[in-house]
Design an enzyme around this catalytic site. Structure first.
Site, short mmCIF file in Angstrom:
data_model
loop_
_atom_site.label_atom_id
_atom_site.label_comp_id
_atom_site.label_asym_id
_atom_site.label_seq_id
_atom_site.Cartn_x
_atom_site.Cartn_y
_atom_site.Cartn_z
N ARG A 115 -17.86 12.77 -9.27
CA ARG A 115 -18.85 13.77 -8.85
C ARG A 115 -20.24 13.13 -8.88
NH1 ARG A 115 -19.48 18.59 -6.30
NH2 ARG A 115 -20.57 20.18 -7.48
N THR A 417 -16.65 20.07 2.59
CA THR A 417 -15.79 19.31 1.70
C THR A 417 -14.52 18.95 2.46
OG1 THR A 417 -16.72 20.52 -0.16
CG2 THR A 417 -14.56 19.58 -0.51
N GLU A 456 -25.93 17.87 -3.08
CA GLU A 456 -25.17 18.46 -4.19
C GLU A 456 -26.06 19.12 -5.23
OE1 GLU A 456 -21.61 19.30 -4.10
OE2 GLU A 456 -21.81 17.31 -3.26
N SER A 489 -16.37 23.58 -7.33
CA SER A 489 -15.20 24.45 -7.18
C SER A 489 -13.99 23.67 -6.65
CB SER A 489 -15.49 25.59 -6.20
OG SER A 489 -16.53 26.38 -6.67
N GLY A 511 -16.02 25.44 -0.71
CA GLY A 511 -16.82 25.96 -1.83
C GLY A 511 -15.92 26.79 -2.74
N1 GLY Z 1 -19.99 21.22 -3.20
C1 GLY Z 1 -18.93 22.13 -3.29
C2 GLY Z 1 -18.21 22.07 -4.58
O1 GLY Z 1 -18.21 21.03 -5.21
O2 GLY Z 1 -17.66 23.05 -5.00
#
Ligand code: GLY
Length: 609
Positions: A115, A417, A456, A489, A511
């Site tokens: 991440r 995503t 992000e 998410s 999301g």
């Molecule tokens: N950027 C969407 C997520 O990580 O949930």
């Protein structure tokens, strides 16, 4: 998919007569230990074929070729993800981050967190306007919206630790280099996205993105050959030199220079006047490392559910909703409800949907309050997955929707995503989700390096009570802090039959809708006996606590939605479909099915052993 051979986690519906009794039953079950503790090891049949499923046929073919040439699931997943960075620029990336779950045929599952992280000098006040209000524009499309990318480090680390040794990292980069250098025919879905006015405005602000996606002032056209020479060079050098090139070499310099220039454009001030505070710097890039974490593990209907831990909320929410539903008399309700003429995919009993929606409200409320980066805040995972939490959530669910209703604007669906699922012929699985956050991320394109950067930082709770682009609210647990990872998410998940061989590899973009999409497919296959294709194709619904609204995709019977309204649910029926699940299932006797959601344009490619 059939239920595993080991004891089901199911409670006897006939015995569930009151909430208090539910609590007793759940605690008893947990005190007895998980099915894994109780049962001897079973033989693990190998799948009859390998499978690669992703959102792009070109990328799936890259992964399939790696499997055919002797690569394992990790080699194929890494090559597919790198190819997506070329052929799926809206979400495939080098400038974003993600999560990968590896579940071997034998042995312990492993989870890699790559991440993005907040820059060391990031502060929440960077995202407020002159009146002190949180600015969507600053959070989503300014140079300060960019967090330190994790994808290159993550993909490299995956290959280093878990690759087959049949391919060098450079060899896994090669198909992506070729796609970037030779180009590929642009498809209609990319062109449709580029025609969107908001996106166009965002991309046009970045000179590199403008030239890349709107050459000579016009959008790329369907069928046009899309060549990305700068990206080819970056991928080639990254392949040869690894993270050194990206995080400490030329790419690092290109990223920091681009962000400073964008900050100058943004503020209208000269570089010398622009404060670089909050921008990703060379030091931030140098400091980035992916993190191996323990995946979360739970049980549902005889299946071991192996899923993502924080900093994603997806795994906790998924395990919570499955556990809440597990205690309701779903089968009895199903028997009592005549499906009538409704197609199988929508013939879910209304009362079951009510339990499901209320369970989601409980899970997402906890998400907002307690979840964040475990390296920065204490996330009470044990408590949130305890029998007591599950029992209390279930007991709180009555016959009518809970009163706590304050409808807010529905969250917009993003294409931000992308997920890929891989199974190799030896039965090893990789479930990998990667993201730029919004579609095309911040829209900031790194000139010279040839790729887009994420936005992000909007996934932090930048202001208490304020919602982000997904309508999600958060608390201190997900407040911005230097070096912290924003709450996600993303829900890459693998199910193992009775804790043995892999039964399902699954994930999705969307999301918070990732969580409800993944849960829906698992619930439909395990509780409603749908095939994987049926479960993925079936219309979905989404509920995330705030707003109170539960949204239903087109295709649900009007009478069923009216019945839910009568229970007090606020129901929305937008003309939208969401989530693009990419999944692989393996039957008891090893037959492999790959499904790429028809909501997108991806493909599932089978590879014979
Ligand atoms: N950027 C969407 C997520 O990580 O949930």
């Amino acid at each position: 998919m059939s239920e595993g051979a080991r004891p089901s986690g199911r409670l006897d519906p006939g015995r569930i007569v009151a909430g208090a009794l539910v609590a007793v039953l759940v605690c008893f079950q947990v005190n007895c230990g998980s099915p894994r503790d109780l049962e001897p090891e079973l033989p693990r049949p190998k799948p009859r074929s390998g499978m690669v499923v992703s959102e792009s046929p070109l990328a799936s073919e890259v992964g399939a070729r790696i499997l055919r040439e002797g690569g394992n699931a990790v080699d194929a997943a890494v090559a597919t993800a790198l190819a997506l960075a070329v052929v799926y620029p809206q979400a495939g990336n080098l400038g974003g981050g993600g999560f990968a779950l590896y579940v071997p045929h034998e042995g312990e599952p492993l989870f890699l967190d790559f991440r993005e992280r907040a820059p060391a000098t990031a502060t929440a006040d960077r995202f407020t306007d002159a009146e002190g209000k949180l600015s969507t524009e600053l959070a989503l499309s300014s140079p300060w919206s960019v967090a330190v990318p994790g994808s290159p480090a993550g993909l490299f680390e995956l290959h280093k630790r878990l690759g087959s040794n049949n391919f060098t990292f450079a060899a896994l980069c090669k198909p992506a280099v070729q796609l970037a250098r030779k180009g590929f025919a642009v498809d209609a879905s990319l062109v449709r996205l580029l025609a969107d006015d908001d996106l166009q405005a965002r991309l046009q602000r970045s000179p590199g993105a403008r030239d890349q996606f709107y050459p000579s002032g016009k959008s790329l056209a369907v069928g046009e050959r899309f060549v990305q020479e700068e990206l080819a060079v970056t991928l080639e050098m990254f392949g040869k030199q690894g993270p050194e090139f990206f995080y400490r070499g030329l790419t690092s310099r290109q990223i920091s220079a681009e962000l400073r220039q964008q900050a100058e454009l943004h503020t209208g001030k000269s570089v010398a006047d622009v404060s670089a505070r909050g921008l990703v710097s060379a030091l931030d890039l140098d400091d980035y490392l992916p993190v191996w974490r323990s995946p979360l593990r739970g049980w549902f209907r005889g299946m071991e559910v192996i899923t993502v831990p924080p900093p994603s909320s997806g795994g906790i929410a998924l395990l919570q909703i499955l556990a809440v539903l597990d205690g309701f008399p779903i089968e009895a309700e199903r028997r009592a409800t005549a499906p009538g003429s409704a197609p199988k995919s929508v013939a879910l009993p209304e009362r079951t949907l009510h339990w499901w929606i209320e369970g989601l409200r409980c899970a997402f409320a906890e998400r907002a309050l307690h979840l964040g980066d475990p390296d920065h805040v204490a996330v009470p995972i044990d408590r949130l997955l305890s029998p007591e939490w599950i029992a209390r959530a279930r007991v709180s669910i009555g016959e009518a929707a809970s009163a706590d209703i304050q409808a807010q604007a529905p969250a917009r669906e993003g294409q931000e995503t992308t997920h890929l699922s891989v199974l190799d012929g030896d039965g090893n699985a990789v479930s990998l989700t990667t993201t730029l956050n919004s579609s095309f991320g911040s829209g900031i394109f790194v000139r010279g390096a040839g790729f887009l950067l994420n936005n992000e930082m909007d996934d932090f709770a930048l202001e208490a009570g304020a919602s982000n682009q997904f309508g999600l609210v958060g608390s201190d647990a997900n407040s911005l802090a230097p070096g912290k990872r924003p709450l996600s998410s993303m829900t890459p998940t693998v199910l193992r039959r009775g804790g043995g061989s892999v039964a399902l590899v699954i994930g999705s973009p969307g999301g918070p809708r990732i969580i409800t999409s993944v849960a829906a497919v698992i619930v439909r296959t395990l509780l409603f006996d749908e095939t994987l294709s049926e479960a993925v194709a079936a219309p979905r619904f989404h509920q995330q606590w705030r707003p109170t609204l539960t949204e239903f995709e087109p295709g649900w019977p009007v009478e069923l939605l009216d019945a839910l309204r009568r229970r007090g649910h606020v129901i929305g029926t937008p003309d939208l479909r969401w989530g693009r699940v990419q999944a692989v299932s393996v039957s008891d006797d090893g037959i492999v099915e790959g499904v790429s959601d028809s909501r997108g344009t991806g493909s599932a490619i089978s590879v014979q052993r």
